[in-house]
Each structure stands twice: as structure tokens, then as C-alpha cells.
Design a protein around this motif. Structure first.
Motif, PDB file in Angstrom:
ATOM      1  N   PRO A   1     -15.801  33.419  25.932  1.00 23.16           N
ATOM      2  CA  PRO A   1     -16.858  34.344  26.255  1.00 23.16           C
ATOM      3  C   PRO A   1     -16.218  35.005  27.732  1.00 23.16           C
ATOM      4  CG  PRO A   1     -18.117  32.378  25.502  1.00 23.16           C
ATOM      5  CD  PRO A   1     -16.312  32.168  25.449  1.00 23.16           C
ATOM      6  N   ALA A   2     -16.813  36.040  28.079  1.00 19.46           N
ATOM      7  CA  ALA A   2     -16.226  36.856  29.211  1.00 19.46           C
ATOM      8  C   ALA A   2     -17.005  36.142  30.484  1.00 19.46           C
ATOM      9  CB  ALA A   2     -16.924  38.020  29.095  1.00 19.46           C
ATOM     10  N   ALA A   3     -15.924  35.719  31.485  1.00 21.69           N
ATOM     11  CA  ALA A   3     -16.636  34.955  32.818  1.00 21.69           C
ATOM     12  C   ALA A   3     -17.004  36.051  33.705  1.00 21.69           C
ATOM     13  CB  ALA A   3     -15.331  34.351  33.156  1.00 21.69           C
ATOM     14  N   ILE A   4     -17.819  35.841  34.574  1.00 23.75           N
ATOM     15  CA  ILE A   4     -18.206  36.661  35.552  1.00 23.75           C
ATOM     16  C   ILE A   4     -17.903  35.853  37.011  1.00 23.75           C
ATOM     17  CG2 ILE A   4     -19.985  37.659  34.271  1.00 23.75           C
ATOM     18  CD1 ILE A   4     -22.291  35.918  35.816  1.00 23.75           C
ATOM     19  N   GLU A   5     -18.129  36.724  37.901  1.00 22.50           N
ATOM     20  CA  GLU A   5     -17.942  35.885  39.524  1.00 22.50           C
ATOM     21  C   GLU A   5     -19.306  35.031  39.765  1.00 22.50           C
ATOM     22  OE1 GLU A   5     -15.651  35.641  41.544  1.00 22.50           O
ATOM     23  OE2 GLU A   5     -14.005  36.860  40.317  1.00 22.50           O
ATOM     24  N   LYS A   6     -19.193  34.049  40.269  1.00 21.75           N
ATOM     25  CA  LYS A   6     -20.457  33.390  40.606  1.00 21.75           C
ATOM     26  C   LYS A   6     -21.503  34.082  41.532  1.00 21.75           C
ATOM     27  CE  LYS A   6     -22.212  28.973  42.447  1.00 21.75           C
ATOM     28  NZ  LYS A   6     -21.745  27.487  43.067  1.00 21.75           N
ATOM     29  N   PRO A   7     -22.539  34.289  40.616  1.00 15.13           N
ATOM     30  CA  PRO A   7     -23.715  35.238  41.759  1.00 15.13           C
ATOM     31  C   PRO A   7     -24.526  34.361  42.859  1.00 15.13           C
ATOM     32  CG  PRO A   7     -24.680  34.378  39.690  1.00 15.13           C
ATOM     33  CD  PRO A   7     -23.112  34.013  39.577  1.00 15.13           C
ATOM     34  N   ALA A   8     -25.043  34.990  43.621  1.00 18.06           N
ATOM     35  CA  ALA A   8     -25.675  34.392  44.736  1.00 18.06           C
ATOM     36  C   ALA A   8     -26.550  33.382  44.260  1.00 18.06           C
ATOM     37  CB  ALA A   8     -26.270  35.420  45.420  1.00 18.06           C
ATOM     38  N   VAL A   9     -27.177  33.753  43.173  1.00 17.50           N
ATOM     39  CA  VAL A   9     -28.324  32.743  42.724  1.00 17.50           C
ATOM     40  C   VAL A   9     -27.969  32.666  41.193  1.00 17.50           C
ATOM     41  CG1 VAL A   9     -30.939  32.542  41.753  1.00 17.50           C
ATOM     42  CG2 VAL A   9     -30.155  33.850  44.220  1.00 17.50           C
ATOM     43  N   THR A  10     -27.821  31.449  40.888  1.00 13.99           N
ATOM     44  CA  THR A  10     -27.339  31.060  39.443  1.00 13.99           C
ATOM     45  C   THR A  10     -28.496  30.452  38.665  1.00 13.99           C
ATOM     46  OG1 THR A  10     -26.660  28.727  39.949  1.00 13.99           O
ATOM     47  CG2 THR A  10     -24.969  30.506  40.015  1.00 13.99           C
ATOM     48  N   ASP A  11     -28.655  30.663  37.371  1.00 14.77           N
ATOM     49  CA  ASP A  11     -29.817  29.956  36.517  1.00 14.77           C
ATOM     50  C   ASP A  11     -29.402  28.511  36.216  1.00 14.77           C
ATOM     51  OD1 ASP A  11     -31.121  32.554  36.148  1.00 14.77           O
ATOM     52  OD2 ASP A  11     -29.741  32.773  34.485  1.00 14.77           O
ATOM     53  N   ASN A  12     -30.461  27.764  35.922  1.00 14.81           N
ATOM     54  CA  ASN A  12     -30.393  26.480  35.887  1.00 14.81           C
ATOM     55  C   ASN A  12     -30.143  26.153  34.216  1.00 14.81           C
ATOM     56  OD1 ASN A  12     -30.427  23.507  35.618  1.00 14.81           O
ATOM     57  ND2 ASN A  12     -32.655  23.675  35.977  1.00 14.81           N
ATOM     58  N   LEU A  13     -28.994  26.238  33.819  1.00 13.07           N
ATOM     59  CA  LEU A  13     -28.308  26.092  32.691  1.00 13.07           C
ATOM     60  C   LEU A  13     -29.079  24.744  31.872  1.00 13.07           C
ATOM     61  CD1 LEU A  13     -25.016  27.357  32.606  1.00 13.07           C
ATOM     62  CD2 LEU A  13     -26.877  28.679  32.024  1.00 13.07           C
ATOM     63  N   GLU A  14     -29.265  23.743  32.787  1.00  9.19           N
ATOM     64  CA  GLU A  14     -29.747  22.378  32.375  1.00  9.19           C
ATOM     65  C   GLU A  14     -30.963  22.416  31.359  1.00  9.19           C
ATOM     66  OE1 GLU A  14     -29.287  19.259  35.019  1.00  9.19           O
ATOM     67  OE2 GLU A  14     -27.784  20.270  35.895  1.00  9.19           O
TER      68      GLU A  14
ATOM     69  N   PRO B   1     -26.115  17.799  33.130  1.00  4.43           N
ATOM     70  CA  PRO B   1     -25.294  18.233  34.314  1.00  4.43           C
ATOM     71  C   PRO B   1     -23.643  18.469  34.106  1.00  4.43           C
ATOM     72  CG  PRO B   1     -26.840  16.573  34.796  1.00  4.43           C
ATOM     73  CD  PRO B   1     -26.800  16.760  33.026  1.00  4.43           C
ATOM     74  N   LYS B   2     -23.283  17.572  33.428  1.00  2.00           N
ATOM     75  CA  LYS B   2     -21.550  17.755  33.225  1.00  2.00           C
ATOM     76  C   LYS B   2     -21.286  18.936  32.291  1.00  2.00           C
ATOM     77  CE  LYS B   2     -17.640  14.922  31.202  1.00  2.00           C
ATOM     78  NZ  LYS B   2     -17.185  13.800  30.510  1.00  2.00           N
ATOM     79  N   ILE B   3     -22.235  19.097  31.182  1.00  4.12           N
ATOM     80  CA  ILE B   3     -21.561  20.155  30.486  1.00  4.12           C
ATOM     81  C   ILE B   3     -21.769  21.740  31.341  1.00  4.12           C
ATOM     82  CG2 ILE B   3     -22.294  21.750  28.614  1.00  4.12           C
ATOM     83  CD1 ILE B   3     -21.004  19.167  27.632  1.00  4.12           C
ATOM     84  N   ALA B   4     -23.125  21.476  31.956  1.00  2.66           N
ATOM     85  CA  ALA B   4     -23.219  22.792  32.909  1.00  2.66           C
ATOM     86  C   ALA B   4     -21.994  22.793  34.045  1.00  2.66           C
ATOM     87  CB  ALA B   4     -24.380  22.794  33.715  1.00  2.66           C
ATOM     88  N   GLY B   5     -21.581  21.987  34.505  1.00  3.43           N
ATOM     89  CA  GLY B   5     -20.603  22.117  35.478  1.00  3.43           C
ATOM     90  C   GLY B   5     -19.292  22.684  34.616  1.00  3.43           C
ATOM     91  N   ILE B   6     -18.950  22.272  33.288  1.00  2.00           N
ATOM     92  CA  ILE B   6     -17.991  22.962  32.578  1.00  2.00           C
ATOM     93  C   ILE B   6     -18.240  24.258  32.279  1.00  2.00           C
ATOM     94  CG2 ILE B   6     -16.645  22.780  30.329  1.00  2.00           C
ATOM     95  CD1 ILE B   6     -17.372  19.773  30.376  1.00  2.00           C
ATOM     96  N   LEU B   7     -19.413  24.766  32.161  1.00  2.00           N
ATOM     97  CA  LEU B   7     -19.861  26.255  31.732  1.00  2.00           C
ATOM     98  C   LEU B   7     -19.490  26.904  33.175  1.00  2.00           C
ATOM     99  CD1 LEU B   7     -22.926  25.664  29.791  1.00  2.00           C
ATOM    100  CD2 LEU B   7     -20.684  26.199  28.950  1.00  2.00           C
ATOM    101  N   HIS B   8     -19.795  26.557  34.147  1.00  2.00           N
ATOM    102  CA  HIS B   8     -19.613  27.007  35.573  1.00  2.00           C
ATOM    103  C   HIS B   8     -18.027  27.291  35.607  1.00  2.00           C
ATOM    104  CE1 HIS B   8     -23.556  25.760  37.378  1.00  2.00           C
ATOM    105  NE2 HIS B   8     -23.714  26.557  36.396  1.00  2.00           N
ATOM    106  N   GLU B   9     -17.286  26.302  35.254  1.00  6.28           N
ATOM    107  CA  GLU B   9     -15.863  26.371  35.348  1.00  6.28           C
ATOM    108  C   GLU B   9     -15.183  27.525  34.479  1.00  6.28           C
ATOM    109  OE1 GLU B   9     -14.058  22.506  34.376  1.00  6.28           O
ATOM    110  OE2 GLU B   9     -14.789  21.565  36.321  1.00  6.28           O
ATOM    111  N   LEU B  10     -15.861  27.975  33.356  1.00  9.80           N
ATOM    112  CA  LEU B  10     -15.755  28.840  32.697  1.00  9.80           C
ATOM    113  C   LEU B  10     -16.148  30.294  33.091  1.00  9.80           C
ATOM    114  CD1 LEU B  10     -16.077  27.224  29.133  1.00  9.80           C
ATOM    115  CD2 LEU B  10     -14.122  27.429  30.232  1.00  9.80           C
ATOM    116  N   GLY B  11     -16.789  30.177  34.137  1.00 11.90           N
ATOM    117  CA  GLY B  11     -17.384  31.603  34.736  1.00 11.90           C
ATOM    118  C   GLY B  11     -18.991  31.858  33.853  1.00 11.90           C
ATOM    119  N   ILE B  12     -19.643  30.976  33.359  1.00  6.34           N
ATOM    120  CA  ILE B  12     -20.811  31.159  32.674  1.00  6.34           C
ATOM    121  C   ILE B  12     -21.856  30.502  33.767  1.00  6.34           C
ATOM    122  CG2 ILE B  12     -22.294  30.645  30.637  1.00  6.34           C
ATOM    123  CD1 ILE B  12     -19.588  30.111  29.203  1.00  6.34           C
ATOM    124  N   TYR B  13     -22.776  31.351  34.085  1.00  6.33           N
ATOM    125  CA  TYR B  13     -23.721  31.031  35.274  1.00  6.33           C
ATOM    126  C   TYR B  13     -25.002  31.345  35.000  1.00  6.33           C
ATOM    127  CZ  TYR B  13     -19.500  30.400  38.250  1.00  6.33           C
ATOM    128  OH  TYR B  13     -18.202  30.080  38.794  1.00  6.33           O
TER     129      TYR B  13
END
Length: 394
Positions: free
Chosen positions: A307-320, A327-339
Motif C-alpha cells: 500500500p502507498a505510504a504517506i507522510e505522517k499527518p499532524a492529526v492521525t486516526d486511532n487505528l486501534e 497497539p503493536k500492529i498500529a505501530g507497524i502500520l505507522h512504520e509502513l506509512g499508514i496513519y
């Protein structure tokens, strides 16, 4: 088992409320569950409502749904699923539930039903004339080895005969049900053998010592004398060989050993207590096979399906809030640029499969339907999620 429905409107009370004691108990019970999981208290609350009024009314179901902020249909599903919940008025002193599943049926459950039909009412869910007793047939009550059995409110009475059930009914009808000890009604300790233990005992109840196993060589020595000139044989019939192949094989080994002249044993050999087992002997154990788990398939970060990654926005959604995202999976998704929820909602099948393989989820993304959850959260947050799924996220 018949379909379970709520009682007719004519017997339903207009309202329900826990009394003061039960209200305090209910609040403490709800607090036992983690935040966001308070709806798990639905079963104990319904059971306490039944204990207060004698049965679970429509008003009680609605009251519990409001207390737990739970859709009414979900509470109704629980109440109609479990036979421990009575959905219409039952006997005030005893409601007898007869197990009718196969083990109990084979051991006399039909005779117990006839007793209830004779003593209480011909049809289930009808009380006797005084309103003190009622009965029904239910599915397995979980003590098949002690069949047949019944349950009265929370207690089970097992190993029953029609005569013993008559006595139990007499006691409850007289208001003396507490004088009957629940559990087996014969000489049995819980689910132990009837009449007590029948094996592994000796005199004072101590376990019998295990007899040491004899090796094939030891058996040969016991059968064949050391300086025997005449072979020692043992006839093994065809039926013996069929019933016990090992017996036939052992006898063949004994015959072969006895037919050979005795040879002096070297002194060094006599000092070995546990000689190695010769290949092909009776004591040989088959080799242990080790089954290795297949190695996890590697997933490349350069794959075109990532999946295409994006720059971390100022306000991210709570993927949890997506069920299955810790929380661990959410951190991995952030590393992939998914916010954001919108990113997850836009995943195509190939992208979902790539993320699933990267997380080694084995299809969980599809089973939990992350895309549908993300679409609801992206569209209207928790309110839209509740509208779509009938419950709060997570």
C-alpha cells in the motif's frame, strides 16, 4: 429442543428495576470488566434479574440493555439461547429441567419425564395447580457419566431413578428442597466409579507398585536353561498369533535362542547393566520423526502491491479502533506509512494480501473485514461504526 420465545404480553409486567441490593451488586459486577468490555456482564445481570423475579421478563431484558448500553436484540439473543434463563413464569419452589440428550435418554430420561407429567403437568412449562412446580426437557447438562439427571435452578441431581425423582419432587413441593444433597444420588463420589474405586488399590487404598518389565533376553534366560542341549519350544497356535502378534514373535525369538549352544559370557559384558538394544530386537523403539513447521514466506517491502505510504499527518486516526489492530500492529502500520482510516478503506485485494502476509496474519484482515470497519470510521467515526456493526468499535 423447541424454539424459545418470550412469554405472551398478557403475563409480561409493565416494568422492571433491580432492587437496591441488586442495583449495587450490578454496578460492582459491571466494573469487573475492562473499559469498553462492560457488555460482557450481560449473563450475570440477566441471571440476577431471574433470581429476583423468578423468570426473565421483556422489561428485564430492556433494563439490562440500557444498563450496558447494548442493542436490545443482542440481550434478547443471549436470553433466548441459554436454557438456564426462564422466559415465562415457572414453579415458585422448583422448575425441573430434565436432560434429554442421548446418554440420559438411554439411561432412563423418558421415565423421568413420565414422573413429571404425572406429578406436575402433562405439558412442559405449565405449573401444577398450586403454582409451585414446573418442568421442561433441555439439552445436555454436562454430567453424561452420571446419567440420567435433572437440574433445579442452579443445582444438578444425578444418577436418578423414577422413585428417587418422586422423593425429590416431594421435598421441593413441601418447601424442603434444601434437605436434598445435589450431585449423585447413589454411592458415587462425583463422577468416580459407582461403589468406589475398583482398580489401583491394595488393602489400605495405596496404589499397587508397578511390575518391572522384563526384557526379551530376561524372558529367554528364564525359559531356556544355561546348558540346555535340547531346544525348548513353545507352541503358538494360529489363533494366538492373531490375538497377540507380539506373543508369537517373542516365542520365535525364544526358540531361536534355545536352539543355539550356550556360550560363556565375557566378564566385561556381565558388568554392563543397560546394554544397547540390538537392531531388530523386541525392545527396539522406532525412530522419532520430527516434523518441521514450514518457514514463513518472506514479504518484500519493494513489492508493487505494498500500500502507498504517506507522510505522517499532524492529526492521525486511532487505528486501534479497528478490531484486530493492537497497539503493536498500529505501530507497524505507522512504520509502513499508514496513519488514517481512509488509507485502510482504500486497500484493494492485492494490497490487503500483502499487508496480511507482512503481518503473518493468515487471513485475519479479511476475516475481521478491516476495510469495512475503516470505511465506517472514516465516514462518521464511532457513531457510524455503531450504526453499521451494532456495537462500539473494539
Amino acid at each position: 429442543m423447541s424454539v424459545r420465545r418470550l412469554a405472551e404480553d398478557s403475563v409480561q409486567p409493565a416494568a422492571f428495576a433491580f432492587n437496591r441490593e441488586n442495583t449495587a451488586w450490578a454496578k460492582l459486577t459491571i466494573k469487573k470488566y475492562p473499559k469498553g468490555r462492560e457488555q460482557s456482564a450481560v449473563i450475570p445481570l440477566l441471571m440476577r434479574a431471574q433470581e429476583q423475579d423468578g423468570w426473565v421478563t421483556r422489561a428485564a431484558i430492556e433494563h439490562v440493555a440500557i444498563m450496558l448500553d447494548m442493542p436490545l436484540i443482542r440481550v434478547l439473543e443471549v436470553a433466548t439461547f441459554y436454557t438456564q434463563f426462564q422466559l415465562q413464569p415457572v414453579g415458585t419452589r422448583a422448575h425441573i429441567q430434565i436432560c434429554g440428550t442421548t446418554p440420559c435418554m438411554l439411561r432412563g430420561a423418558e421415565d423421568l419425564k413420565k414422573v413429571c407429567q404425572h406429578r406436575i403437568h402433562h405439558d412442559p412449562f405449565h405449573t401444577n395447580e398450586s403454582g409451585t412446580l414446573s418442568w421442561e426437557e433441555v439439552e445436555c447438562l454436562g454430567a453424561c457419566v452420571n446419567a440420567p439427571m435433572i437440574m433445579v435452578f442452579k443445582d444438578t441431581y444425578e444418577d436418578l431413578t423414577p422413585e428417587r425423582l418422586e422423593e425429590i419432587i416431594d421435598a421441593f413441593e413441601a418447601g424442603k428442597g434444601d434437605t436434598i444433597t445435589p450431585g449423585p444420588q447413589i454411592n458415587r463420589h462425583f463422577s468416580a466409579p459407582e461403589g468406589g474405586a475398583t482398580s489401583l488399590i491394595e488393602g489400605n487404598g495405596a496404589a499397587k507398585p508397578k511390575r518391572a518389565a522384563k526384557s526379551a533376553a530376561g524372558e529367554s534366560a528364564a525359559i531356556a536353561p544355561t546348558n540346555a542341549a535340547k531346544p525348548v519350544t513353545h507352541d503358538v497356535t494360529t489363533s494366538d498369533a492373531i490375538r497377540s502378534p507380539s506373543k508369537a514373535k517373542a516365542s520365535k525369538v525364544v526358540e531361536d535362542a534355545a536352539s543355539k549352544p550356550a556360550e560363556p559370557t565375557p566378564a566385561a559384558a556381565r558388568t554392563i547393566k543397560n546394554p544397547p538394544i540390538a537392531e531388530g530386537s523386541l525392545g527396539e523403539k522406532p525412530p522419532v520423526q520430527t516434523i518441521k513447521a514450514p518457514a514463513a514466506q518472506s514479504v518484500s517491502l519493494e513489492d508493487k502491491n505494498r500500500p502507498a505510504a504517506i507522510e505522517k499527518p499532524a492529526v492521525t486516526d486511532n487505528l486501534e479502533l479497528i478490531s484486530g489492530v493492537s497497539p503493536k500492529i498500529a505501530g507497524i502500520l505507522h512504520e509502513l506509512g499508514i496513519y488514517t482510516f481512509a488509507q485502510v478503506a482504500s486497500w484493494k485485494k492485492a494490497e490487503r494480501e500483502w499487508v496480511d502476509g507482512y503481518l503473518n496474519f493468515k487471513g485475519r484482515i479479511e476475516r475481521d473485514d478491516w476495510v469495512k470497519q475503516a470505511k465506517a470510521l472514516a465516514k462518521g467515526g464511532e457513531a457510524e461504526y455503531i450504526k453499521v456493526f451494532g456495537k462500539k468499535p473494539r
